[in-house]
Write an enzyme that holds these catalytic residues in place. Structure first.
Site: not given
Ligand code: BG6
Ligand code: MG
Length: 213
Positions: A9, A11, A46-47, A49, A117-118, A170
């Site tokens: 994973d 983040d 992990g959820v 956006r 997505k980042n 995590d």
């Molecule tokens: C997950 C994070 O990896 O990615 C979440 O644990 C986050 O907290 C999710 O909301 C979506 O991320 P992003 O960067 O696409 O907004």
């Molecule tokens: Mg994570």
């Protein structure tokens, strides 16, 4: 069974960005007049956006228009991206670089399986993109975690069976996804996972590759 791949994973496992997500969602919640604490934030780890904002709205029992929903998503992401603009190798979590190097030397395949997505942008900022054979992120998914799609796609692209892959997570949603997909799930860096997995590690320095390879 001999392990052939490690799936990480992003983040909270590879990079210390979970607090940035929390602060950004807290700002969104404040805008909506909803109380949002670190305990609430556990439900968002992990959820995706979209699902995260839905959970915040559920928490505050609020209903908003689709346009406002999309505006809040955009604002949250802008704020989040601004907060991580100075991300560098210093923000890699403990033990990450050593494990990536060691696993590569052992000939294991490596993947990232993230809801974000980042993800690719972040991997570039912290300079570890080249270690991974494949990266599955929020842009590739129809079903977000806790659905196992993210890890199943990763294993497929690595040409491995789920039980040949270790997933490091995590977040409870990610552990559920890994277990559902029949991967070997290891919880990292989040003590609330201690009773959710066979193995829990405070950080990746505690992982003994030699026990699996
Ligand atoms: C997950 C994070 O990896 O990615 C979440 O644990 C986050 O907290 C999710 O909301 C979506 O991320 P992003 O960067 O696409 O907004
Ligand atoms: Mg994570």
């Amino acid at each position: 069974m001999k392990i052939r791949a490690l799936i990480f994973d992003l983040d909270g496992v590879l990079v210390s960005t979970e607090h940035n997500h929390f602060i950004a969602w807290q700002k969104t919640a404040q805008t909506l007049g909803i109380e949002f604490t670190e305990v609430h934030n556990e439900l968002l780890k992990g959820v995706s956006r979209i699902d995260s904002l839905k959970k915040i709205l559920e928490l505050g029992k609020k209903v908003i228009s689709e346009d406002y929903f999309n505006q809040l998503l955009q604002e949250k992401n802008n704020f989040y991206l601004e907060s991580i603009q100075n991300l560098s190798q210093d923000h890699l979590l403990k033990g990450v670089l050593n494990l990536l190097v060691k696993a590569k030397n052992e000939g294991l395949k490596l993947a990232v399986g993230s809801s974000s997505k980042n993800a690719k942008h972040i991997l570039q900022l912290v300079g570890i993109m080249e270690y991974f054979d494949t990266i599955i992120d929020g842009n590739d998914l129809t079903f977000p975690k806790p659905h196992p799609e993210v890890f199943l796609k990763g294993a497929h692209l690595l040409d491995c069976q789920p039980d040949e892959c270790i997933v490091f997570e995590d977040a409870l949603s990610g552990i559920k996804a890994a277990k559902e997909g029949r991967f070997i799930a290891i919880g990292v860096g989040n003590p609330t996972l201690k009773n959710e997995t066979q193995l829990y590690l405070d950080d990746l320095t505690q992982f003994r590759l030699e026990d699996y390879a």
